[in-house]
Design a protein around this motif. Sequence first.
Motif, mmCIF file in Angstrom:
data_model
loop_
_atom_site.group_PDB
_atom_site.id
_atom_site.type_symbol
_atom_site.label_atom_id
_atom_site.label_comp_id
_atom_site.label_asym_id
_atom_site.label_seq_id
_atom_site.Cartn_x
_atom_site.Cartn_y
_atom_site.Cartn_z
ATOM 1 N N VAL A 1 0.464 -1.270 -0.210
ATOM 2 C CA VAL A 1 0.012 -0.102 0.286
ATOM 3 C C VAL A 1 0.426 1.077 -0.268
ATOM 4 C CG1 VAL A 1 -1.396 1.280 0.852
ATOM 5 C CG2 VAL A 1 -2.025 -1.473 1.129
ATOM 6 N N GLY A 2 1.920 1.796 0.345
ATOM 7 C CA GLY A 2 2.406 2.209 1.045
ATOM 8 C C GLY A 2 3.320 3.152 -0.685
ATOM 9 N N PRO A 3 4.827 2.378 -0.573
ATOM 10 C CA PRO A 3 5.487 2.756 -1.306
ATOM 11 C C PRO A 3 4.910 3.675 -2.547
ATOM 12 C CG PRO A 3 6.213 1.172 -0.685
ATOM 13 C CD PRO A 3 4.378 1.168 0.021
ATOM 14 N N VAL A 4 3.946 3.273 -3.601
ATOM 15 C CA VAL A 4 3.382 3.499 -3.904
ATOM 16 C C VAL A 4 2.407 5.325 -4.111
ATOM 17 C CG1 VAL A 4 3.997 2.225 -6.236
ATOM 18 C CG2 VAL A 4 1.683 1.597 -4.982
ATOM 19 N N THR A 5 1.852 4.987 -2.759
ATOM 20 C CA THR A 5 1.563 6.475 -3.025
ATOM 21 C C THR A 5 1.263 7.099 -2.505
ATOM 22 O OG1 THR A 5 0.283 4.597 -0.635
ATOM 23 C CG2 THR A 5 -1.155 4.402 -2.866
ATOM 24 N N PHE A 6 1.458 7.554 -0.962
ATOM 25 C CA PHE A 6 1.385 7.929 0.489
ATOM 26 C C PHE A 6 2.627 8.296 0.551
ATOM 27 C CE2 PHE A 6 0.981 5.303 3.098
ATOM 28 C CZ PHE A 6 1.493 5.866 4.468
ATOM 29 N N SER A 7 3.472 6.790 0.826
ATOM 30 C CA SER A 7 4.947 7.363 1.124
ATOM 31 C C SER A 7 5.411 7.978 -0.030
ATOM 32 C CB SER A 7 5.412 5.674 1.326
ATOM 33 O OG SER A 7 5.022 5.178 1.784
ATOM 34 N N GLY A 8 5.712 6.964 -1.126
ATOM 35 C CA GLY A 8 6.579 7.595 -2.749
ATOM 36 C C GLY A 8 6.533 9.317 -2.736
ATOM 37 N N TYR A 9 5.064 9.648 -2.736
ATOM 38 C CA TYR A 9 4.985 10.775 -2.838
ATOM 39 C C TYR A 9 5.022 12.178 -1.581
ATOM 40 C CZ TYR A 9 1.818 15.355 -3.198
ATOM 41 O OH TYR A 9 1.384 16.895 -3.118
ATOM 42 N N ILE A 10 5.131 11.566 -1.129
ATOM 43 C CA ILE A 10 5.660 12.153 0.411
ATOM 44 C C ILE A 10 7.875 12.367 0.185
ATOM 45 C CG2 ILE A 10 6.896 12.606 3.333
ATOM 46 C CD1 ILE A 10 4.272 11.247 3.799
ATOM 47 N N PHE A 11 7.950 10.615 -0.260
ATOM 48 C CA PHE A 11 9.315 11.338 -0.530
ATOM 49 C C PHE A 11 9.718 11.982 -2.006
ATOM 50 C CE2 PHE A 11 12.554 8.898 -2.727
ATOM 51 C CZ PHE A 11 13.950 8.876 -1.545
ATOM 52 N N ARG A 12 8.746 12.248 -2.819
ATOM 53 C CA ARG A 12 9.645 13.329 -3.685
ATOM 54 C C ARG A 12 9.146 14.200 -3.764
ATOM 55 N NH1 ARG A 12 6.489 8.341 -6.589
ATOM 56 N NH2 ARG A 12 4.699 9.941 -5.792
ATOM 57 N N HIS A 13 8.350 14.754 -2.537
ATOM 58 C CA HIS A 13 8.093 16.097 -2.342
ATOM 59 C C HIS A 13 8.562 16.997 -1.505
ATOM 60 C CE1 HIS A 13 5.086 14.810 -5.936
ATOM 61 N NE2 HIS A 13 5.200 16.459 -6.036
ATOM 62 N N TYR A 14 8.894 15.909 -0.817
ATOM 63 C CA TYR A 14 8.987 16.302 0.766
ATOM 64 C C TYR A 14 10.724 16.015 0.818
ATOM 65 C CZ TYR A 14 4.957 18.112 0.768
ATOM 66 O OH TYR A 14 3.693 18.650 0.956
ATOM 67 N N GLY A 15 11.691 14.894 0.674
ATOM 68 C CA GLY A 15 12.788 13.895 0.356
ATOM 69 C C GLY A 15 12.541 13.458 2.048
ATOM 70 N N PHE A 16 13.922 13.830 2.377
ATOM 71 C CA PHE A 16 14.103 12.208 3.004
ATOM 72 C C PHE A 16 14.002 12.508 3.959
ATOM 73 C CE2 PHE A 16 17.660 11.628 -1.098
ATOM 74 C CZ PHE A 16 17.812 10.527 -0.703
ATOM 75 N N ARG A 17 14.170 13.060 5.031
ATOM 76 C CA ARG A 17 14.327 13.899 5.877
ATOM 77 C C ARG A 17 12.312 13.924 6.595
ATOM 78 N NH1 ARG A 17 13.357 17.926 9.846
ATOM 79 N NH2 ARG A 17 13.473 18.918 7.874
ATOM 80 N N ILE A 18 12.337 14.467 5.711
ATOM 81 C CA ILE A 18 10.395 14.091 5.931
ATOM 82 C C ILE A 18 9.717 12.999 6.055
ATOM 83 C CG2 ILE A 18 7.651 15.640 5.202
ATOM 84 C CD1 ILE A 18 9.723 17.424 7.025
ATOM 85 N N THR A 19 9.896 12.326 4.566
ATOM 86 C CA THR A 19 9.653 10.920 4.777
ATOM 87 C C THR A 19 10.198 9.811 6.084
ATOM 88 O OG1 THR A 19 9.795 11.181 2.455
ATOM 89 C CG2 THR A 19 9.876 8.335 3.044
ATOM 90 N N PHE A 20 10.942 9.870 6.522
ATOM 91 C CA PHE A 20 11.537 9.153 8.162
ATOM 92 C C PHE A 20 10.877 9.936 9.082
ATOM 93 C CE2 PHE A 20 16.362 10.121 6.393
ATOM 94 C CZ PHE A 20 16.206 8.453 5.405
ATOM 95 N N ILE A 21 10.767 11.128 8.810
ATOM 96 C CA ILE A 21 10.206 11.471 10.530
ATOM 97 C C ILE A 21 8.530 10.603 10.303
ATOM 98 C CG2 ILE A 21 8.759 13.198 11.430
ATOM 99 C CD1 ILE A 21 11.185 14.828 10.311
ATOM 100 N N VAL A 22 8.245 10.812 9.170
ATOM 101 C CA VAL A 22 6.369 10.181 8.360
ATOM 102 C C VAL A 22 5.869 8.970 8.522
ATOM 103 C CG1 VAL A 22 4.555 9.976 6.973
ATOM 104 C CG2 VAL A 22 5.720 11.629 7.112
ATOM 105 N N GLY A 23 7.318 7.689 8.475
ATOM 106 C CA GLY A 23 7.190 6.608 8.436
ATOM 107 C C GLY A 23 7.552 5.878 10.272
ATOM 108 N N LEU A 24 8.330 6.839 10.403
ATOM 109 C CA LEU A 24 8.662 6.625 12.795
ATOM 110 C C LEU A 24 7.381 6.652 12.767
ATOM 111 C CD1 LEU A 24 12.717 8.292 12.855
ATOM 112 C CD2 LEU A 24 11.452 5.957 13.410
ATOM 113 N N VAL A 25 6.562 7.906 12.491
ATOM 114 C CA VAL A 25 5.431 7.913 13.263
ATOM 115 C C VAL A 25 4.446 7.200 13.085
ATOM 116 C CG1 VAL A 25 3.151 9.565 13.689
ATOM 117 C CG2 VAL A 25 5.484 10.354 13.052
ATOM 118 N N ILE A 26 4.651 6.851 11.907
ATOM 119 C CA ILE A 26 2.638 5.715 11.419
ATOM 120 C C ILE A 26 3.613 4.523 12.245
ATOM 121 C CG2 ILE A 26 2.116 4.847 9.974
ATOM 122 C CD1 ILE A 26 2.786 6.572 7.788
#
Length: 533
Positions: A131-156
């Motif tokens: 579910v994650g990589p081709v939906t919201f996870s990939g979108y966050i990564f492409r638009h906001y970069g590495f650091r924000i993606t790490f934070i979102v993943g840890l919170v989830i």
Amino acid sequence: MESAAALTSIQRLRVPPRMGPRSPRSNGFDSWRQDDGYGSPARSEFRQPSPNPGGDPNNNFVQLHSSKSAVELSAHESVAPVAIVTILFFLWGFASGLLSVVLNNRINSTIKSTDSALIGLHSAYYGGYFVGPVTFSGYIFRHYGFRITFIVGLVIYGVGCIVFWPCGVLQTYPGFIISNFISGLGVATIEVAANLFVAICGPPHYWEARLNLSQGAQAIGNVFAPILAEKVIFRKDEGTSNTEWLISVQWGYLGVAFFDFALALFFWYVPLPECTDAELTRVNRWRPASSALTEKRRKKFLGRHSLLLLGVWAQFCYTGAQEIISINGASLIQVFSPEYAHNANSFLWTAEGLLAFGRLAGGVGMFYVPARMLYLLFSAGCIATSCILLGLQHSPGSDNSVAIVALRMLLQFFESICFPTIFALSLRGLSGRNVKWGASWEVLGVCGGAVWPPVYEAIRNRSRPDDQAGIRMAWVLVIVLFVAGPGIQALFVNFIPSWRGRLDGLSKRELREGYEADGTIGGRLDETNDHVA
């Protein structure tokens, strides 16, 4: 008039210098540069992604100094950021070992006590990768970069751990399914960015080596998690009831959740290097000779994304085989080597230790030997070991017991470098935008861990109540997955000249320097050729 002219001069001095243009493929977090230089310590380059890309680059509290792009770091400079992100790999390995090896088995014995229920818990975790990589996870990564993606993943991931608390109180199987799924979704979000960050952070010819070394930390976490859980954290004595044991697990999960949130806060403040799409293209794009015949052959056989698509398939098959072996490792020993069944957990922990050692040794070896050659060696080892195990299973007996246990442990050693090497090799040659898309698709391939174990169980159940015949029949699936996935890709990248040249041109220093000199790699990055490679 003189005072007005002086005021105008002062205002002119306060106007910041004009910023340079953004890359046409920047996706919102390209760096703003001064016009009179690039990469100089005296000139700021703001690569820290923010929720308002294109806004004031000084609004980020933590980016207090100039930084290089991740792909511009030297081997020495890349050590610190890679070490920081390696913490996430250890956390991922610890979570996988905790969920897959210990808690799922104990929860299953407490709630459902069937093999199908155990596989359901396991598949729910890996379903998050679908579910994650081709939906919201990939979108966050492409638009906001590495650091924000790490934070979102840890919170989830932390939320998934908290969800376990009411599920443990109610002792509801569907609740455990939901908790596992959310946890897997968080780890998948982390992986979308973490694997690529470690690969690109530093000299480009060491992609595979860096990723294997960092994922060695993941394997170490996978070793320690079941040992600590069984012996210390979630220890269950004979007099401990299931309810008391679940309470201890709840507190353990709550502690993991708070650790996740603390780590997310840490990544909010820690400065990590970023990179733009154009910079990724500069170090990763490979183009063959420009003759019409060569280009026609390349498009006919290779296509634009054939290496990536084959890598996703190889990841899908490999992860399925890996999880089949992980879930059914104890039953293989119990059925074919019953005299060693009481030490099955010790053998499995040793196997995980061999996997960690293989990744660390393989990562060091890739500094001296091309990654594609080690990949061929280890994938061939997986196939050969699986075939020998199948042969030994057809003639079970005391003479084969030791060999089956030994080969079962050796199999995980050969598995060691497959996942990180598939990931890094499959992204070679793509342009910047497609490297990020490719990273998402590679993580999507991990959902094979949710698909193939139920298939294995269905094949095995056809021969009930004869467990030996069922395991022998189902074990053929493991061999097929190793051959159809890593085996085929390893053959292609080693024995097809166009594929081999594509990888060597990007991973060997001397070839890379020659290709960069004649424009085969990279070239001008403008609107005419910053395109899909």
